[in-house]
Enzyme design. Structure first.
Site, PDB file in Angstrom:
ATOM      1  N   ARG A 145     -46.905  69.163  88.885  1.00 17.46           N
ATOM      2  CA  ARG A 145     -46.871  70.070  90.045  1.00 17.46           C
ATOM      3  C   ARG A 145     -45.977  69.512  91.156  1.00 17.46           C
ATOM      4  NH1 ARG A 145     -51.766  73.772  92.726  1.00 17.46           N
ATOM      5  NH2 ARG A 145     -50.391  74.769  94.250  1.00 17.46           N
TER       6      ARG A 145
ATOM      7  N   GLU B 130     -36.568  79.024  97.187  1.00 15.71           N
ATOM      8  CA  GLU B 130     -37.665  78.573  96.313  1.00 15.71           C
ATOM      9  C   GLU B 130     -37.478  79.127  94.894  1.00 15.71           C
ATOM     10  OE1 GLU B 130     -39.741  76.355  97.488  1.00 15.71           O
ATOM     11  OE2 GLU B 130     -40.124  76.738  99.618  1.00 15.71           O
TER      12      GLU B 130
ATOM     13  N   LYS C 151     -44.541  79.133  88.209  1.00 22.57           N
ATOM     14  CA  LYS C 151     -45.542  78.465  89.053  1.00 22.57           C
ATOM     15  C   LYS C 151     -46.905  78.485  88.363  1.00 22.57           C
ATOM     16  CE  LYS C 151     -47.288  77.254  93.422  1.00 22.57           C
ATOM     17  NZ  LYS C 151     -47.208  77.313  94.872  1.00 22.57           N
TER      18      LYS C 151
ATOM     19  N   GLU D 188     -52.028  68.550  91.409  1.00 21.65           N
ATOM     20  CA  GLU D 188     -50.804  67.789  91.657  1.00 21.65           C
ATOM     21  C   GLU D 188     -50.938  66.293  91.392  1.00 21.65           C
ATOM     22  OE1 GLU D 188     -48.523  69.271  95.024  1.00 21.65           O
ATOM     23  OE2 GLU D 188     -47.570  67.336  95.243  1.00 21.65           O
TER      24      GLU D 188
ATOM     25  N   LYS E 201     -53.323  76.454  96.976  1.00 22.06           N
ATOM     26  CA  LYS E 201     -53.301  75.510  98.107  1.00 22.06           C
ATOM     27  C   LYS E 201     -53.512  76.304  99.392  1.00 22.06           C
ATOM     28  CE  LYS E 201     -50.313  71.731  96.552  1.00 22.06           C
ATOM     29  NZ  LYS E 201     -49.083  70.992  96.874  1.00 22.06           N
TER      30      LYS E 201
ATOM     31  N   HIS F 272     -37.888  77.282 106.638  1.00 22.74           N
ATOM     32  CA  HIS F 272     -38.303  76.366 105.580  1.00 22.74           C
ATOM     33  C   HIS F 272     -37.336  76.433 104.384  1.00 22.74           C
ATOM     34  CE1 HIS F 272     -40.896  74.132 102.897  1.00 22.74           C
ATOM     35  NE2 HIS F 272     -40.890  75.133 102.050  1.00 22.74           N
TER      36      HIS F 272
ATOM     37  N   HIS G 241     -37.893  69.159  99.000  1.00 25.85           N
ATOM     38  CA  HIS G 241     -38.814  69.265 100.134  1.00 25.85           C
ATOM     39  C   HIS G 241     -38.912  67.993 100.967  1.00 25.85           C
ATOM     40  CE1 HIS G 241     -39.805  73.095  98.382  1.00 25.85           C
ATOM     41  NE2 HIS G 241     -40.694  73.347  99.319  1.00 25.85           N
TER      42      HIS G 241
ATOM     43  N   ASN H 202     -41.905  70.210  94.582  1.00 22.99           N
ATOM     44  CA  ASN H 202     -41.430  69.676  95.867  1.00 22.99           C
ATOM     45  C   ASN H 202     -39.948  69.326  95.839  1.00 22.99           C
ATOM     46  OD1 ASN H 202     -44.014  69.808  97.034  1.00 22.99           O
ATOM     47  ND2 ASN H 202     -44.592  67.957  95.915  1.00 22.99           N
TER      48      ASN H 202
ATOM     49  N   ARG I 181     -69.515  78.448 102.322  1.00 23.28           N
ATOM     50  CA  ARG I 181     -69.075  77.542 101.239  1.00 23.28           C
ATOM     51  C   ARG I 181     -68.220  78.251 100.193  1.00 23.28           C
ATOM     52  NH1 ARG I 181     -74.518  75.908 101.512  1.00 23.28           N
ATOM     53  NH2 ARG I 181     -74.774  74.059 102.805  1.00 23.28           N
TER      54      ARG I 181
ATOM     55  N   HIS J 191     -38.241  68.742 104.585  1.00 26.42           N
ATOM     56  CA  HIS J 191     -39.222  68.501 105.658  1.00 26.42           C
ATOM     57  C   HIS J 191     -38.622  67.625 106.752  1.00 26.42           C
ATOM     58  CE1 HIS J 191     -42.770  69.409 102.728  1.00 26.42           C
ATOM     59  NE2 HIS J 191     -42.334  70.500 103.327  1.00 26.42           N
TER      60      HIS J 191
END
Ligand SMILES: NC(=O)c1ccc[n+]([C@@H]2O[C@H](COP(=O)([O-])OP(=O)(O)OC[C@H]3O[C@@H](n4cnc5c(N)ncnc54)[C@H](O)[C@@H]3O)[C@@H](O)[C@H]2O)c1
Ligand SMILES: [Zn+2]
Length: 356
Positions: free
Chosen positions: A237, A181, A223, A233, A139, A261, A244, A241, A117, A248
């Site tokens: 936040r 980025e 960041k 988010e 994340k 990417h 993105h 993106n 956990r 994507h």
């Protein structure tokens, strides 16, 4: 050397940035458990595991060396790592260290979030992208055959250690992927930083240490600031993106192989900026600055040829779609952004045609 603080109450931590940090791990991580499980891959371990192991000679170190590639950010790897942790007798008090790029970091972080956990987790990111983006903010995720990052958790590391020397072995395309980025941070959050990037693009592209140190530090600060304001988010936040949703779509349409990417994000950022220009959110001169900076950094500024129907079908699968509406992150000039679904089909179609 620099130290960036991520303020998240009792889950706060530091990002340590300098050259030669691998050799100083013992000093940088005074509270590290005696039992350390290192997750890395064949490429990165070959270059850097010996340094980590020498620096932590008085710890018990077990290495899990995975194969190299996004396809290994999988349930099968998750299971293999967990099996090894159990077989080697790692308890609740152990620490898991990710030594590698975003693939290793996302996977190792998800294991750390779930093993007993949750056990202590440390990031040693070795790609530019992971140093400025994926290792910061908590994340963690693995992929499912049905989609990227479908299984994951928010789980903050205890510390992030960035060693600029690791970037010397990174290949050009992966290096430039991280630059995309970095440009993103300037556009959404800090016009002075964007201006600095314009003046230091050549030094950065040539991987000069001082330029890299500043760019990585400022990116981590931005960041950290955004994550401290909105860890999960629900608001700002999402600005991270930028580019993105389009990026994507490019990655998916080219089956996650042809484009890195960062290359896809660069082309996606141009599309988002063009949309901002078209809808009077960004001046034409600021749009040209974005375009010029991306080209100076040798990043793509044109998306591959795709039909409008393809674009829409890939974008509708994006996680950011809510109530069948695409949410666009659009720059407001340079230094700010907004999330909006208020874009007409005509404007979207015109911009996508122009940018392909
Ligand atoms: N968690 C987040 O917030 C977040 C944010 C952005 C991206 N990501 C994830 O990050 C992943 C992409 O990360 P990435 O771009 O670092 O890819 P990656 O981890 O696949 O690394 C790219 C390549 O560089 C190699 N490499 C790594 N360090 C090296 C070094 N120092 N020298 C030589 N080669 C080295 C790797 O073995 C790999 O072949 C994706 O899975 C993406 O979903 C996560
Ligand atoms: Zn990204």
């Amino acid at each position: 050397m620099a130290n960036v603080h991520v303020e998240l109450g009792e889950r706060s931590y530091h990002i340590h940035i300098a050259a030669n940090h691998l050799q100083q791990l013992k000093r940088l991580l005074p509270n590290l458990s005696k039992d350390v499980f290192v997750v890395s891959n064949t490429t990165v371990a070959k270059h850097y595991f010996a340094d980590v192991s020498a620096a932590l000679a008085d710890h018990r170190l077990v290495l899990f060396e995975m194969d190299d590639g996004e396809q290994y950010k999988s349930l099968a790897s998750f299971e293999a790592i967990t099996n090894k942790l159990i077989a080697e007798g790692f308890s609740r008090d152990c620490a898991i260290v990710a030594l590698g790029g975003g693939v290793v970091g996302d996977l190792a972080g998800f294991v750390a979030a779930t093993y007993h956990r949750g056990v202590d987790f440390y990031q040693i990111p070795t790609t530019l992208l992971s140093q400025v983006d994926s290792s910061v903010g908590g994340k963690t995720a693995i992929n499912h055959p049905q989609g990227k990052n479908l299984i994951g958790a928010f789980y903050q590391p205890k510390a992030v250690v960035i060693d600029l020397n690791c970037l010397t072995t990174l290949d050009d395309r992966d290096f430039r992927s991280g630059l995309a980025e970095i440009v993103k941070y300037g556009i959404i959050y800090d016009s002075d930083f964007f201006h600095w990037l314009e003046h230091n693009a050549i030094a950065l592209a040539q991987r000069e240490t001082q330029a890299l140190q500043h760019a990585i530090q400022r990116s981590c600060e931005i960041k950290a600031d955004i994550v401290a304001k909105d860890e999960r988010e629900s608001g700002i936040r999402a600005w991270l993106n930028l580019g993105h949703t389009f990026g994507h779509a490019i990655e998916a349409a080219t089956e996650y192989g042809e484009w890195t990417h960062g290359e896809a994000v660069a082309a996606g950022t141009i599309i988002a900026s063009k949309l901002s220009e078209k809808t009077q959110r960004m001046s034409s001169s600021d749009f040209r600055r974005v375009l010029n900076l991306m080209s100076q950094l040798q990043l793509p500024t044109q998306a591959p040829n795709m039909t409008l129907a393809d674009w829409l079908s890939y974008m509708m699968r994006d996680k950011k779609v809510k109530d069948h509406r695409i949410n666009f992150v659009l720059p407001l000039g340079i230094g700010q952004a907004e999330v909006t679904h208020n874009i007409t089909d005509e404007d979207l179609a015109a911009v996508l045609t122009e940018c392909c």
